[in-house]
Write an enzyme that holds these catalytic residues in place. Structure first.
Site, PDB file in Angstrom:
ATOM      1  N   GLU A  40       0.846  -1.188   0.000  1.00  0.00           N
ATOM      2  CA  GLU A  40       0.000   0.000   0.000  1.00  0.00           C
ATOM      3  C   GLU A  40       0.882   1.239   0.000  1.00  0.00           C
ATOM      4  OE1 GLU A  40      -2.828  -0.102   3.161  1.00  0.00           O
ATOM      5  OE2 GLU A  40      -3.716  -2.002   2.520  1.00  0.00           O
ATOM      6  N   PRO A  41       0.323   2.406  -0.299  1.00  0.00           N
ATOM      7  CA  PRO A  41       1.134   3.626  -0.304  1.00  0.00           C
ATOM      8  C   PRO A  41       1.894   3.838   1.007  1.00  0.00           C
ATOM      9  CG  PRO A  41      -0.965   4.056  -1.340  1.00  0.00           C
ATOM     10  CD  PRO A  41      -1.042   2.652  -0.800  1.00  0.00           C
ATOM     11  N   SER A  47      17.400 -21.322   8.499  1.00  0.00           N
ATOM     12  CA  SER A  47      18.299 -20.169   8.428  1.00  0.00           C
ATOM     13  C   SER A  47      17.807 -19.152   7.396  1.00  0.00           C
ATOM     14  CB  SER A  47      19.725 -20.625   8.071  1.00  0.00           C
ATOM     15  OG  SER A  47      20.231 -21.528   9.030  1.00  0.00           O
ATOM     16  N   ILE A 107      32.344  -3.715 -19.012  1.00  0.00           N
ATOM     17  CA  ILE A 107      33.113  -4.463 -20.006  1.00  0.00           C
ATOM     18  C   ILE A 107      32.844  -3.935 -21.415  1.00  0.00           C
ATOM     19  CG2 ILE A 107      33.326  -6.731 -21.108  1.00  0.00           C
ATOM     20  CD1 ILE A 107      32.945  -7.965 -18.301  1.00  0.00           C
ATOM     21  N   GLU A 111       9.035  -7.738  -3.322  1.00  0.00           N
ATOM     22  CA  GLU A 111       8.894  -8.942  -2.484  1.00  0.00           C
ATOM     23  C   GLU A 111       9.914  -8.970  -1.360  1.00  0.00           C
ATOM     24  OE1 GLU A 111       7.698 -12.707  -3.866  1.00  0.00           O
ATOM     25  OE2 GLU A 111       7.235 -11.992  -5.872  1.00  0.00           O
TER      26      GLU A 111
END
Length: 403
Positions: free
Chosen positions: A130-131, A333, A357, A383
């Site tokens: 949510e905000p 863990s 690179i 997430e």
């Protein structure tokens, strides 16, 4: 089942099939859809037609014994392109929530509408943030109230950062039923297609994964039958009763969903990292400076060595956590958080090194590494941010309420 680094034949076959789809269908148009910043419906439909975007494949890989089927698919799709990969598989988070927390009846009724048909594909959306409540899940302000007179739930609030939000047919929405209980008083709800009161809010213009639709979801007096609380009314009330009695209760559904899917997010990031590494490796073998291939210089060779090492380490962490999750081996863990954290930070590091690179070429849109670099950053945020993952791991290891 014992953990093995040898993929089952079934998984190898599907992995190679998805890799071919990414090579022939996704990569040729990845830059175009990134520029358009639109949902790539033709590619979703193509994936559905060949059986890649289907509830059957989702179920097949969800129940596959090694637990490595899902991460293998996601790695290959996101190797193709992260934005398109998320557009095709973004429904997976909502489907995972339904599969992990829903009743058998709910799974049977709502899984297929999330995917639609090959001729008319549909989407699912998982709405948690949510905000004012991202990492702080306890700050959720969306409210669900039970109306006894109509035997309905009434939901009001705003969700944000929702993949497929507002354009999905089926939304899985988190809301607080008993605010005084914090996260333990929250529940998830199934919002069917065309439900009055649900609408799309702001659509976000993003730094990366631009082919994936991300938006706010507004819920204005959304009314749902009591049967659409995820897991069922009886199970929810039993859990609330245990909480009020001070007894142990099973975890909050949204957090449980994230814990199950964190290794998959790691696999997504792994695909992006691998794409950038492979491109940089090939470039280093062709580009010449000072009369020599740049891969012949120690500075470049050391970068490639570190990139490859981190990618392989990420895959091992992702596979271990995925196997544990599938075979009901407890995360002692915070192995799911470890996989997501390390793989996501690897993606950022490897794509950054790939640009280095390629030099000036890497900074232009004529080469794909700049897009992969933009795409990689989100994996350290959604997430559960990298900081939250470290917090989860630290709390698990020490047993202390680290803040």
């Amino acid at each position: 089942m014992t953990f093995s680094l040898e993929l089952p034949e079934e998984v190898v076959t599907i992995r190679d099939w998805v890799h071919e789809f990414s090579t022939k269908v996704i990569r040729p148009v990845a830059a175009e859809w990134d520029e358009r910043e639109e949902t790539p419906w033709p590619l979703i439909q193509e994936a559905a037609k060949i059986g890649l975007y289907t509830p059957e494949l989702f179920a097949q890989m969800f129940f596959e014994q090694s637990g490595l089927g899902m991460p293998a698919i996601y790695e290959e799709l996101f190797w193709g392109d992260a934005g398109i990969g998320l557009a095709i598989m973004g429904t997976g988070l909502a489907a995972a929530a339904l599969a992990a927390n829903g009743t058998g009846e709910q799974l049977g009724e709502w899984l297929f509408p999330m995917f639609g048909t090959p001729d008319n594909p549909r989407l699912g959306a998982f709405c948690s943030s949510e905000p004012g409540a991202g990492s702080d899940v306890g700050a959720v302000r969306t409210r669900a109230q039970y109306d006894e007179s109509s035997d309905e739930w009434v939901i009001n609030g705003v969700k944000t950062w929702a993949t497929n939000g507002g354009i999905a047919d089926v939304h899985i929405v988190g809301a607080s039923v008993y605010p005084d209980l914090g996260t333990r008083g929250q529940a998830m709800f199934i919002v069917p297609p065309n439900t009055p009161g649900l609408s799309q809010g702001q659509k976000f213009k993003k730094h990366g994964i631009r082919a994936s639709h991300t938006a706010e979801v507004v819920l204005d007096n959304v009314r749902l039958p009591s049967t659409l609380i995820l897991g069922g009314m009886e199970k929810f009330e039993e859990r609330i009763a245990r909480v009020r009695e001070g007894k142990h209760a099973s975890g909050q559904a949204a957090m449980a969903t994230f814990e199950r899917t964190r290794p998959i997010v790691g696999a997504m990031a792994l695909g992006v990292a691998r794409a950038a590494y492979e491109y940089a490796l090939e470039y280093a073998g062709q580009r010449e400076q000072f009369g020599r291939k740049i891969g012949d210089f120690q500075a470049i060779a050391f970068k490639l060595a570190d990139m490859k090492m981190r990618i392989d380490a990420s895959r091992l962490l992702v596979w271990r956590a995925s196997w544990m999750q599938r075979n009901n081996v407890k995360f002692t863990s915070a192995e799911g958080s470890m996989a997501k954290l390390y793989a996501s930070e690897t993606a950022v590091h490897v794509t950054d090194e790939a640009i280095q690179i390629l030099g000036g070429n890497g900074y232009t849109r004529d080469y794909p590494v700049e897009r992969w670099h933009r795409d990689a950053k989100i994996f350290t945020i959604f997430e559960g941010t990298s900081e939250i993952q470290r917090l989860v791991i630290g709390r698990t290891l020490t047993g202390l309420p680290i803040r």
